[in-house]
Design a protein around this motif. Structure first.
Motif, PDB file in Angstrom:
ATOM      1  N   LEU A  34       0.860  -1.181   0.000  1.00 37.95           N
ATOM      2  CA  LEU A  34       0.000   0.000   0.000  1.00 37.95           C
ATOM      3  C   LEU A  34       0.901   1.237   0.000  1.00 37.95           C
ATOM      4  CD1 LEU A  34      -2.710   1.436   0.182  1.00 37.95           C
ATOM      5  CD2 LEU A  34      -2.781   0.902   2.627  1.00 37.95           C
ATOM      6  N   CYS A  35       0.785   2.015  -1.069  1.00 36.83           N
ATOM      7  CA  CYS A  35       1.617   3.212  -1.246  1.00 36.83           C
ATOM      8  C   CYS A  35       0.903   4.392  -0.592  1.00 36.83           C
ATOM      9  CB  CYS A  35       1.827   3.488  -2.738  1.00 36.83           C
ATOM     10  SG  CYS A  35       2.535   2.074  -3.607  1.00 36.83           S
ATOM     11  N   ILE A  36       1.585   4.992   0.371  1.00 36.63           N
ATOM     12  CA  ILE A  36       0.944   5.987   1.220  1.00 36.63           C
ATOM     13  C   ILE A  36       1.253   7.406   0.743  1.00 36.63           C
ATOM     14  CG2 ILE A  36       0.830   6.918   3.574  1.00 36.63           C
ATOM     15  CD1 ILE A  36      -0.423   4.146   3.399  1.00 36.63           C
ATOM     16  N   CYS A  37       0.201   8.205   0.717  1.00 46.02           N
ATOM     17  CA  CYS A  37       0.275   9.607   0.299  1.00 46.02           C
ATOM     18  C   CYS A  37       0.477  10.500   1.526  1.00 46.02           C
ATOM     19  CB  CYS A  37      -1.050   9.934  -0.385  1.00 46.02           C
ATOM     20  SG  CYS A  37      -1.278  11.633  -0.879  1.00 46.02           S
ATOM     21  N   THR A  38       1.300  11.553   1.385  1.00 45.06           N
ATOM     22  CA  THR A  38       1.555  12.457   2.519  1.00 45.06           C
ATOM     23  C   THR A  38       1.249  13.927   2.218  1.00 45.06           C
ATOM     24  OG1 THR A  38       3.876  12.753   1.903  1.00 45.06           O
ATOM     25  CG2 THR A  38       3.383  10.958   3.442  1.00 45.06           C
ATOM     26  N   THR A  39       0.986  14.243   0.939  1.00 44.86           N
ATOM     27  CA  THR A  39       0.540  15.603   0.575  1.00 44.86           C
ATOM     28  C   THR A  39      -0.396  15.472  -0.630  1.00 44.86           C
ATOM     29  OG1 THR A  39       2.317  15.969  -1.044  1.00 44.86           O
ATOM     30  CG2 THR A  39       2.733  16.742   1.216  1.00 44.86           C
ATOM     31  N   LEU A  40      -1.256  16.455  -0.823  1.00 38.77           N
ATOM     32  CA  LEU A  40      -2.086  16.450  -2.032  1.00 38.77           C
ATOM     33  C   LEU A  40      -1.205  16.608  -3.261  1.00 38.77           C
ATOM     34  CD1 LEU A  40      -5.237  18.587  -1.113  1.00 38.77           C
ATOM     35  CD2 LEU A  40      -4.968  16.090  -1.079  1.00 38.77           C
ATOM     36  N   GLU A  41      -0.105  17.344  -3.107  1.00 36.15           N
ATOM     37  CA  GLU A  41       0.813  17.562  -4.227  1.00 36.15           C
ATOM     38  C   GLU A  41       1.398  16.232  -4.719  1.00 36.15           C
ATOM     39  OE1 GLU A  41       0.617  19.309  -1.468  1.00 36.15           O
ATOM     40  OE2 GLU A  41       0.802  21.444  -1.908  1.00 36.15           O
ATOM     41  N   GLU A  42       1.593  15.307  -3.786  1.00 35.01           N
ATOM     42  CA  GLU A  42       2.208  14.019  -4.108  1.00 35.01           C
ATOM     43  C   GLU A  42       1.185  13.017  -4.641  1.00 35.01           C
ATOM     44  OE1 GLU A  42       3.084  11.998  -0.472  1.00 35.01           O
ATOM     45  OE2 GLU A  42       4.591  10.678  -1.337  1.00 35.01           O
ATOM     46  N   PHE A  43      -0.098  13.287  -4.408  1.00 31.73           N
ATOM     47  CA  PHE A  43      -1.108  12.251  -4.626  1.00 31.73           C
ATOM     48  C   PHE A  43      -1.130  11.675  -6.042  1.00 31.73           C
ATOM     49  CE2 PHE A  43      -5.343  11.077  -6.142  1.00 31.73           C
ATOM     50  CZ  PHE A  43      -5.515   9.913  -5.395  1.00 31.73           C
ATOM     51  N   ALA A  44      -1.050  12.539  -7.065  1.00 26.58           N
ATOM     52  CA  ALA A  44      -1.178  12.034  -8.441  1.00 26.58           C
ATOM     53  C   ALA A  44      -0.124  10.968  -8.727  1.00 26.58           C
ATOM     54  CB  ALA A  44      -1.060  13.184  -9.440  1.00 26.58           C
ATOM     55  N   GLU A  45       1.072  11.179  -8.203  1.00 27.75           N
ATOM     56  CA  GLU A  45       2.147  10.218  -8.438  1.00 27.75           C
ATOM     57  C   GLU A  45       1.906   8.899  -7.685  1.00 27.75           C
ATOM     58  OE1 GLU A  45       6.992  10.209  -8.182  1.00 27.75           O
ATOM     59  OE2 GLU A  45       5.958  12.093  -7.765  1.00 27.75           O
ATOM     60  N   VAL A  46       1.404   9.018  -6.460  1.00 32.87           N
ATOM     61  CA  VAL A  46       1.114   7.813  -5.663  1.00 32.87           C
ATOM     62  C   VAL A  46       0.017   6.998  -6.348  1.00 32.87           C
ATOM     63  CG1 VAL A  46       0.293   6.963  -3.424  1.00 32.87           C
ATOM     64  CG2 VAL A  46       1.779   8.976  -3.513  1.00 32.87           C
ATOM     65  N   GLN A  47      -1.025   7.691  -6.786  1.00 30.64           N
ATOM     66  CA  GLN A  47      -2.153   6.984  -7.422  1.00 30.64           C
ATOM     67  C   GLN A  47      -1.734   6.374  -8.751  1.00 30.64           C
ATOM     68  OE1 GLN A  47      -4.325   7.911 -10.201  1.00 30.64           O
ATOM     69  NE2 GLN A  47      -5.702   6.173  -9.818  1.00 30.64           N
ATOM     70  N   ALA A  48      -0.883   7.090  -9.491  1.00 28.67           N
ATOM     71  CA  ALA A  48      -0.420   6.561 -10.788  1.00 28.67           C
ATOM     72  C   ALA A  48       0.406   5.297 -10.588  1.00 28.67           C
ATOM     73  CB  ALA A  48       0.399   7.631 -11.514  1.00 28.67           C
ATOM     74  N   LEU A  49       1.206   5.287  -9.551  1.00 28.64           N
ATOM     75  CA  LEU A  49       2.022   4.099  -9.258  1.00 28.64           C
ATOM     76  C   LEU A  49       1.124   2.890  -8.979  1.00 28.64           C
ATOM     77  CD1 LEU A  49       5.000   3.204  -8.746  1.00 28.64           C
ATOM     78  CD2 LEU A  49       4.620   3.779  -6.338  1.00 28.64           C
ATOM     79  N   ALA A  50       0.084   3.123  -8.187  1.00 29.82           N
ATOM     80  CA  ALA A  50      -0.843   2.043  -7.859  1.00 29.82           C
ATOM     81  C   ALA A  50      -1.632   1.600  -9.093  1.00 29.82           C
ATOM     82  CB  ALA A  50      -1.788   2.492  -6.757  1.00 29.82           C
TER      83      ALA A  50
END
Ligand SMILES: [Zn+2]
Ligand SMILES: [Zn+2]
Length: 268
Positions: A34-50
């Motif tokens: 489970l790839c964890i997000c820590t900022t909204l700025e980071e979210f797109a990259e976390v979601q794309a990875l998943a």
């Protein structure tokens, strides 16, 4: 079969290393992360990875330590949580650790913004019925109180979730379990000085336990001090296996099953 329930694979430590990390995970029998997000700025990259890999999932949330970043609204979290592979809200919670050094000498009273941000995450999680990934450090009383105030009581209407990277006392574990939450143990469990935490891990019911790396931080012994990665999560399982006198494979299976039970949308 092992599942890393909490890692930060979009952090700079892993840039360009995804093929090697995935190879190491496969070799170690670590099936999922489970790839964890820590900022909204980071979210797109976390979601794309998943979205890119079958066996990765994502969360959406803003870590309590992060400042000078976009402050999330309930709607920000709700919208993003509807995207494919987003199975959790977090990481969120409270962090009162080393206020002097880390928070510029501000007081706990000054941390109202953290408590408000935490409430926003709980409200979003309850609205979308996805579990919370909770980070709490030297703030367990407020963390538990706010969860209760926002209606978390372990009932069917509750969001529930996990207290990640657990380092608190048995009493706090008991209170979190009573609210219906899971407890996740990290590589800290393998550290020499962590006997108190091992005592906690010896009593948490096996059906309420998860394991994680919190990569790139907190690499377990024998890799302590190095960059952590999900392929090291079996070392956490091994420590629990010794405490419970069970085969490490059993701990891997049970915690993987718990992961599916908690983050129900990994199955859909
Ligand atoms: Zn955390
Ligand atoms: Zn984390």
């Amino acid at each position: 079969m092992f599942t890393d329930s909490h890692c930060h694979l979009t952090f700079p430590e892993f840039a360009g290393r995804m093929p090697q990390i995935r190879e190491a995970m496969a070799a170690a029998g670590v099936d999922r992360a489970l790839c964890i997000c820590t900022t909204l700025e980071e979210f797109a990259e976390v979601q794309a990875l998943a979205a890119r890999f079958d066996n990765f999932w994502a969360s959406v949330g803003v870590h309590p330590d992060n400042e000078d970043i976009a402050e999330p609204s309930v709607e920000d979290l709700v919208q993003r949580s509807a995207l494919p592979k987003v199975v959790a809200i977090g990481e969120t919670g409270l962090d009162y650790y080393q206020m002097e050094e880390r928070k510029g000498g501000r007081s706990i009273a000054d941390m109202e913004w953290q408590r408000e941000r935490f409430r926003v995450h709980i409200r979003a999680a309850r609205q979308v019925r996805k579990p919370l990934v909770i980070h709490t450090r030297e703030a367990s009383a407020d963390t538990l109180a706010i969860l209760k105030e926002e209606g978390e009581d372990g009932s069917a209407a509750a969001a529930g979730g996990v207290f990640h990277c657990f380092t608190e006392t048995a009493e706090v574990a008991r209170a979190a379990l009573d609210l219906g939450f899971y407890i996740s143990f990290s590589g800290i469990l393998t550290f020499k000085k962590a006997q108190d935490l091992r005592d906690v891990a010896a009593f948490v019911p096996l059906d309420r336990m998860l394991i994680e790396t919190d990569s790139p931080y907190l690499a377990p012994v024998p890799y302590r001090g190095k960059t952590n990665n999900p392929s090291y999560v079996p070392f956490v399982a091994q420590q629990i296996a010794e405490l419970r006198q069970l085969p490490v494979e059993t701990i891997g299976q049970v915690t993987s099953r718990n992961f599916e039970t908690l983050f129900t949308s990994v199955n859909t």
